[in-house]
Motif scaffolding. Structure first.
Motif, mmCIF file in Angstrom:
data_model
loop_
_atom_site.group_PDB
_atom_site.id
_atom_site.type_symbol
_atom_site.label_atom_id
_atom_site.label_comp_id
_atom_site.label_asym_id
_atom_site.label_seq_id
_atom_site.Cartn_x
_atom_site.Cartn_y
_atom_site.Cartn_z
ATOM 1 N N THR A 1 13.399 11.002 8.639
ATOM 2 C CA THR A 1 14.614 10.968 7.821
ATOM 3 C C THR A 1 14.679 12.213 6.928
ATOM 4 O OG1 THR A 1 13.683 9.875 5.871
ATOM 5 C CG2 THR A 1 14.303 8.465 7.730
ATOM 6 N N ASP A 2 15.814 12.368 6.255
ATOM 7 C CA ASP A 2 15.967 13.501 5.335
ATOM 8 C C ASP A 2 14.967 13.434 4.187
ATOM 9 O OD1 ASP A 2 18.012 14.521 6.837
ATOM 10 O OD2 ASP A 2 19.612 13.620 5.630
ATOM 11 N N SER A 3 14.515 12.226 3.876
ATOM 12 C CA SER A 3 13.546 12.065 2.783
ATOM 13 C C SER A 3 12.116 11.949 3.286
ATOM 14 C CB SER A 3 13.911 10.835 1.944
ATOM 15 O OG SER A 3 13.972 9.676 2.748
ATOM 16 N N GLY A 4 11.887 12.318 4.563
ATOM 17 C CA GLY A 4 10.535 12.306 5.110
ATOM 18 C C GLY A 4 10.327 11.208 6.138
ATOM 19 N N TYR B 1 0.805 -1.227 0.000
ATOM 20 C CA TYR B 1 0.000 0.000 0.000
ATOM 21 C C TYR B 1 0.840 1.281 0.000
ATOM 22 C CZ TYR B 1 -3.838 -3.184 0.511
ATOM 23 O OH TYR B 1 -4.736 -4.207 0.272
ATOM 24 N N GLY B 2 2.108 1.144 -0.360
ATOM 25 C CA GLY B 2 2.936 2.325 -0.567
ATOM 26 C C GLY B 2 3.199 3.152 0.673
ATOM 27 N N ILE B 3 3.267 2.480 1.823
ATOM 28 C CA ILE B 3 3.532 3.176 3.082
ATOM 29 C C ILE B 3 5.049 3.265 3.258
ATOM 30 C CG2 ILE B 3 3.219 3.078 5.592
ATOM 31 C CD1 ILE B 3 0.611 1.389 4.873
ATOM 32 N N PRO B 4 5.602 4.458 3.453
ATOM 33 C CA PRO B 4 7.066 4.621 3.470
ATOM 34 C C PRO B 4 7.734 3.864 4.614
ATOM 35 C CG PRO B 4 5.962 6.644 4.184
ATOM 36 C CD PRO B 4 4.901 5.739 3.660
ATOM 37 N N THR B 5 8.748 3.060 4.282
ATOM 38 C CA THR B 5 9.493 2.286 5.279
ATOM 39 C C THR B 5 10.870 1.955 4.715
ATOM 40 O OG1 THR B 5 9.373 0.365 6.768
ATOM 41 C CG2 THR B 5 8.653 0.019 4.501
ATOM 42 N N ALA B 6 11.714 1.319 5.539
ATOM 43 C CA ALA B 6 13.059 0.943 5.102
ATOM 44 C C ALA B 6 13.001 -0.242 4.136
ATOM 45 C CB ALA B 6 13.901 0.579 6.321
ATOM 46 N N ASP B 7 13.966 -0.285 3.189
ATOM 47 C CA ASP B 7 14.105 -1.458 2.319
ATOM 48 C C ASP B 7 14.474 -2.678 3.172
ATOM 49 O OD1 ASP B 7 13.575 0.045 0.071
ATOM 50 O OD2 ASP B 7 15.696 0.466 -0.331
ATOM 51 N N PHE C 1 19.392 0.598 7.628
ATOM 52 C CA PHE C 1 19.388 1.441 8.826
ATOM 53 C C PHE C 1 18.974 2.859 8.429
ATOM 54 C CE2 PHE C 1 21.649 4.449 11.620
ATOM 55 C CZ PHE C 1 21.086 4.091 12.832
ATOM 56 N N LEU C 2 17.936 3.351 9.079
ATOM 57 C CA LEU C 2 17.434 4.686 8.769
ATOM 58 C C LEU C 2 18.063 5.708 9.705
ATOM 59 C CD1 LEU C 2 13.629 3.958 8.243
ATOM 60 C CD2 LEU C 2 15.395 4.224 6.494
ATOM 61 N N GLU C 3 18.635 6.736 9.131
ATOM 62 C CA GLU C 3 19.207 7.835 9.912
ATOM 63 C C GLU C 3 18.124 8.855 10.230
ATOM 64 O OE1 GLU C 3 22.207 8.350 11.064
ATOM 65 O OE2 GLU C 3 23.582 7.054 9.944
ATOM 66 N N GLY C 4 18.122 9.366 11.456
ATOM 67 C CA GLY C 4 17.158 10.396 11.809
ATOM 68 C C GLY C 4 16.770 10.316 13.261
ATOM 69 N N GLU C 5 15.683 10.975 13.590
ATOM 70 C CA GLU C 5 15.174 10.990 14.963
ATOM 71 C C GLU C 5 13.837 10.272 15.004
ATOM 72 O OE1 GLU C 5 14.149 14.242 18.504
ATOM 73 O OE2 GLU C 5 15.405 14.821 16.793
ATOM 74 N N GLU C 6 13.660 9.455 16.032
ATOM 75 C CA GLU C 6 12.479 8.605 16.129
ATOM 76 C C GLU C 6 11.409 9.255 17.009
ATOM 77 O OE1 GLU C 6 11.433 4.014 17.551
ATOM 78 O OE2 GLU C 6 13.518 4.655 17.324
ATOM 79 N N ALA C 7 10.162 8.979 16.681
ATOM 80 C CA ALA C 7 9.049 9.438 17.509
ATOM 81 C C ALA C 7 7.916 8.418 17.421
ATOM 82 C CB ALA C 7 8.568 10.819 17.075
ATOM 83 N N SER C 8 6.954 8.564 18.318
ATOM 84 C CA SER C 8 5.830 7.621 18.384
ATOM 85 C C SER C 8 4.515 8.338 18.110
ATOM 86 C CB SER C 8 5.759 6.959 19.764
ATOM 87 O OG SER C 8 6.980 6.333 20.098
ATOM 88 N N ILE C 9 3.704 7.731 17.272
ATOM 89 C CA ILE C 9 2.354 8.221 17.012
ATOM 90 C C ILE C 9 1.380 7.124 17.417
ATOM 91 C CG2 ILE C 9 0.669 8.900 15.269
ATOM 92 C CD1 ILE C 9 2.588 11.080 15.534
ATOM 93 N N LEU D 1 4.324 17.852 9.623
ATOM 94 C CA LEU D 1 4.719 16.443 9.590
ATOM 95 C C LEU D 1 3.640 15.545 10.194
ATOM 96 C CD1 LEU D 1 8.503 16.736 10.518
ATOM 97 C CD2 LEU D 1 7.559 15.905 8.349
ATOM 98 N N TYR D 2 2.979 16.041 11.223
ATOM 99 C CA TYR D 2 1.864 15.308 11.856
ATOM 100 C C TYR D 2 0.786 15.015 10.819
ATOM 101 C CZ TYR D 2 -1.679 14.456 15.571
ATOM 102 O OH TYR D 2 -2.640 13.919 16.394
ATOM 103 N N ASP D 3 0.431 16.027 10.020
ATOM 104 C CA ASP D 3 -0.578 15.854 8.973
ATOM 105 C C ASP D 3 -0.078 14.899 7.894
ATOM 106 O OD1 ASP D 3 -2.238 17.618 10.294
ATOM 107 O OD2 ASP D 3 -1.664 19.356 9.087
ATOM 108 N N GLU D 4 1.218 14.997 7.554
ATOM 109 C CA GLU D 4 1.785 14.111 6.541
ATOM 110 C C GLU D 4 1.756 12.649 6.993
ATOM 111 O OE1 GLU D 4 6.015 13.381 4.134
ATOM 112 O OE2 GLU D 4 5.732 15.214 5.305
ATOM 113 N N ILE D 5 2.084 12.413 8.269
ATOM 114 C CA ILE D 5 2.050 11.050 8.809
ATOM 115 C C ILE D 5 0.626 10.504 8.784
ATOM 116 C CG2 ILE D 5 2.371 9.692 10.919
ATOM 117 C CD1 ILE D 5 4.753 11.665 11.535
ATOM 118 N N ASN D 6 -0.334 11.337 9.110
ATOM 119 C CA ASN D 6 -1.728 10.912 9.068
ATOM 120 C C ASN D 6 -2.128 10.504 7.651
ATOM 121 O OD1 ASN D 6 -4.312 10.485 10.256
ATOM 122 N ND2 ASN D 6 -5.015 12.435 9.420
ATOM 123 N N GLU D 7 -1.750 11.323 6.670
ATOM 124 C CA GLU D 7 -2.151 11.085 5.288
ATOM 125 C C GLU D 7 -1.392 9.937 4.634
ATOM 126 O OE1 GLU D 7 -4.633 12.474 3.551
ATOM 127 O OE2 GLU D 7 -5.209 13.547 5.388
#
Length: 424
Positions: free
Chosen positions: A275-278, A113-119, A187-195, A241-247
């Motif tokens: 990540t840098d790419s969202g 379903y095209g949900i962004p994640t790591a390869d 391995f994804l570079e960036g800062e993690e958060a929880s929704i 970003l909150y709205d983007e994660i929802n969508e």
């Protein structure tokens, strides 16, 4: 209404504490509970792995709603069995719980379903895994495909570490059947958060953002744990970003599940890496996070019992949630040696002194003997403080922490450091 909460950790104490505030709740039970849940609910000796016993208790006690705290009962279909008996449940059925119990199912759903994640790549044979790990870019993430109590994820910095982790899972079976297959992902570079979001299978109400600290020691060093602290909000997630994660994540996940014939009613928890790419999905959980719950629910001004009953009944379209704008911090007090072996039955002192204005204490691994509390688990307590800003919330939290003592007590002294750094 009468409610049964299943579980025995800090999440369940927080749920009981919040549910007790509802005028809709008459009788509140917790099975098996802990020393703290007994303050806000009635602990009951029900074998939650025996679904017939749970059903019998619900029928005898006129339970209107069962709220399942941990992932393990969901993964073996407790919701399916309770619903067949005509009992409403907040928590997904067996099929929906695979989002957490099978990382492979989750990855395949995201891919479909095209949900962004790591390869990623999937392996069930150590020879093929070794060959692949000799020729990839490091670091990589090695995951057991099933439930491993939050410990089945290894960030490997080298070929040697990755191959050792793969061998431990596939050959040595350190995680039992959960490691019969493994996922190796970038391995994804960036800062993690929880929704966290409440869903009835169609509608979604995202909750406020939070961020947890998984490593045992300051500076995010040492082995992974179930979580050593959390804070809310997580400033890494802006309104945009909150709205983007929802969508891009929440809505496609629920729609994807529905398209697969799965009506998901409960909490959808998404671990997000910015990540840098969202934003990209690290993992799904199918229940309230722990210790994220300890900083999210105290911020909720609305009636939790009404919201969860509406979700379990299949319609949250008329529900709204109001939030406390103050910031919240939770510091977990753990037994010495956790997440490895640790001793139990250590007397806890200072609990009453810790709970002062602006500070709460939620029990996780405790038991009560008479008027005294003793340790009974790895993560023992969660001390939660709030404030008008992150500095005041941290100050109130650690003021409470300093009042509590038990032999071997370990805690991190830098919870919410990312929020502080971002502000400065």
């Amino acid at each position: 209404m009468n409610i049964l909460v299943i579980g025995s950790g800090g999440r369940e104490h927080t749920l009981c504490w919040k549910l007790r505030q509802s005028s809709m709740v008459e009788n509140l039970f917790c099975a098996p509970g802990n020393g703290g849940t007994a303050i806000d609910a009635e602990n009951v000796e029900v074998n939650v792995s025996d679904h017939k016993e749970v059903i019998a208790f619900c029928e005898e006690s006129n339970v209107d709603l069962v709220i399942v705290g941990p992932e393990a009962p969901l993964a073996v279909g407790i919701t399916d069995d309770l619903e067949k008996a005509g009992i409403k449940v907040f928590g997904p059925n067996y099929a929906g719980a695979r989002l957490e119990s099978s990382k492979i199912f989750a990855k395949e759903l995201m891919g479909e379903y095209g949900i962004p994640t790591a390869d990623f790549r999937i392996f069930d044979q150590i020879d093929k895994a070794r060959k692949y790990l000799l020729d990839v870019q490091y670091p990589v993430v090695v995951k057991a495909y099933g439930l491993a109590a939050g410990k089945g994820v290894i960030i490997a910095q080298s070929k040697e570490e990755a191959i050792k982790s793969a061998e431990e899972m596939l050959v040595d079976k350190v995680f039992g059947s959960a490691g019969e297959r493994i996922i190796v992902e970038e391995f994804l570079e960036g800062e993690e958060a929880s929704i966290l979001a409440i869903t009835d299978g169609d509608n979604i109400i995202p909750l406020v953002t939070s961020q947890d600290h998984k490593r045992i020691n300051d500076g995010d060093t040492g082995p992974n744990t179930g979580g050593m602290g959390a804070y809310s909000p997580a400033p890494v997630i802006t309104d945009e970003l909150y709205d983007e994660i929802n969508e891009k994540v929440l809505i496609p996940t629920i729609k994807g599940l529905k398209n697969e014939g799965i009506t998901f009613r409960g909490v959808l928890y998404v671990g997000i890496m910015m990540t840098d790419s969202g934003p990209k999905v690290l993992e799904y959980n199918v229940r309230f996070g722990d210790p994220e719950t300890q900083v999210v629910l105290p911020r909720m001004k609305s009636d939790l019992a009404e919201l969860l009953m509406a979700a379990a009944s299949g319609d949250i379209s008329t529900q709204t949630v109001e939030w406390d704008e103050r910031e919240y911090v939770c510091v977990v007090l753990a037994s010495g040696g956790y997440p490895g072996s640790y001793e139990k039955n250590k007397k806890i002192s200072g609990l009453d002194e810790a709970e002062c204005e602006g500070t709460l204490v939620f029990h996780a691994g405790t038991k009560k003997d008479g008027d005294e509390f003793f340790t009974s688990g790895g993560r023992v307590l969660g001390v939660v403080g709030c404030g008008k800003d992150i500095e005041e919330a941290i100050q109130n939290t650690y003021r409470g922490v300093e009042k509590i003592q038990f032999d071997g007590m370990h805690y991190r002294k830098d919870i919410a450091y990312r929020s502080l750094a971002r502000k400065k």
